[in-house]
Write an enzyme that holds these catalytic residues in place. Sequence first.
Site, PDB file in Angstrom:
ATOM      1  N   HIS A 389      11.236 -45.419  70.104  1.00 34.81           N
ATOM      2  CA  HIS A 389      12.297 -44.666  69.429  1.00 34.81           C
ATOM      3  C   HIS A 389      13.596 -45.460  69.316  1.00 34.81           C
ATOM      4  O   HIS A 389      14.530 -45.038  68.621  1.00 34.81           O
ATOM      5  CB  HIS A 389      12.567 -43.354  70.168  1.00 34.81           C
ATOM      6  CG  HIS A 389      12.630 -42.165  69.257  1.00 34.81           C
ATOM      7  ND1 HIS A 389      13.392 -42.146  68.106  1.00 34.81           N
ATOM      8  CD2 HIS A 389      12.032 -40.945  69.317  1.00 34.81           C
ATOM      9  CE1 HIS A 389      13.269 -40.977  67.510  1.00 34.81           C
ATOM     10  NE2 HIS A 389      12.448 -40.224  68.222  1.00 34.81           N
ATOM     11  N   ASP A 393      13.655 -44.038  63.807  1.00 38.66           N
ATOM     12  CA  ASP A 393      13.627 -42.600  64.078  1.00 38.66           C
ATOM     13  C   ASP A 393      12.307 -42.008  63.576  1.00 38.66           C
ATOM     14  O   ASP A 393      11.441 -42.711  63.038  1.00 38.66           O
ATOM     15  CB  ASP A 393      14.832 -41.901  63.461  1.00 38.66           C
ATOM     16  CG  ASP A 393      14.942 -42.179  61.961  1.00 38.66           C
ATOM     17  OD1 ASP A 393      13.912 -42.535  61.340  1.00 38.66           O
ATOM     18  OD2 ASP A 393      16.047 -42.049  61.414  1.00 38.66           O
TER      19      ASP A 393
END
Length: 418
Positions: A389, A393
């Site tokens: 992450h 995104d």
Amino acid sequence: MTAAAPAGQVFRLPDLGEGLTEAEIVEWKVAVGDTVEIDQIVVEVETAKAAVEVPVPYAGTVLELHAAAGTVLAVGAPLIEVGGRADPAAARYREEERAGSGNVLIGYGTGAAPEPRRRRRGAARTRPARAPRVISPLVRRIAAEHGVDLAAVTPTGPRGVILRRDVERAITTRAPEPPAPSAPPALADERIPLRGVRRAVADKLSRSRREIPDATTWVDVDATGLLAARDELRRSCPDLGIGVLALLARICVDGLRRFPELNASVDTGRAEIVRYGHVGLGFAAQTDRGLVVPVVRDAHLMTTARLAAELARLTGLARSGSLPPAALTGGTFTLNNYGVFGVDGSTPIINHPEAALLGVGRIADRPWVTTGGAVVARKVVQLSLTFDHRVCDGGTAGGFLRHVADRVENPSVLLAHT
């Protein structure tokens, strides 16, 4: 006058590259007393990267093996000693005598033979009395465990001594006994050393869990078109050997061109995201030594046929244990086809320091609702994407996964241009 023993040359565990500092002895290819030539393979070792066959730089007779199978040696530790060419049987027997009752199973002990006594002039010639035989506790235990009658074993050692190899030969050549009714196995604690490839995998996965904030997204996909494309390629180009894994690899490479954020890693020391201008496509391969991840280098430059050939080559090396350590490094993205184990889905751990991993479940017949609302049987597969992450995104990750899913459902769009 007694001949001097041949001078020995000690060969030490060499530097196997890739920063490796130790290796485990897997299997000796020679024994004490054997004659070896220069560059002859004498031992197989397992490093944190792969199994490696090690040649010896000396010629002569093997005088000593400095470590047993299962021993972990540091680079530079004594491995094998080779001396001038000597009688193999004599060298082997000397080694067994040095080892004591652990190797000399039945004999006259391991000490030196007494000097012959001078006969007085005129004394009658008499045959010397034979020394009594000695059976070591080790021999009794081995014989009892395998039901071997030591009196029936044929000796091959000097002066009629029964050696360990004689007992082992008796064990392997006797007629098999009918199997006894088996009882349910008893449960017991077991400790298994974490070494070699399995230790390297454990360290890398633990580091991945500690450092990477990963997330997983998945989607069900109609793979009927993918299987149809595979079957057509097999009919029209049978020599290419293109299978599902090669097609998925080609689709992954195409997806990484469109979403380069996932072809990356994080340099924590410099607080930078590194996006690679090439694709090192790793793929999970299950072997007898555990899970390994060979890397197809410069996969972005390959056609589907070349990808298929390289996947087959690396898989064969991995399963035979002859994969070079360099083939396990340089990955930028990993493809994991866990569907071969009969499971539908998973949340696999990212192969550190990469930023993403595509998982593929089994392809199975399932009901599928078409665009017109009809329910039909289709070949359905679940795809999962685990991603770092920090590098992107959920929108980017979802876009990549949807692109891959679309190409699985309609692979002709991609294959038409490759």
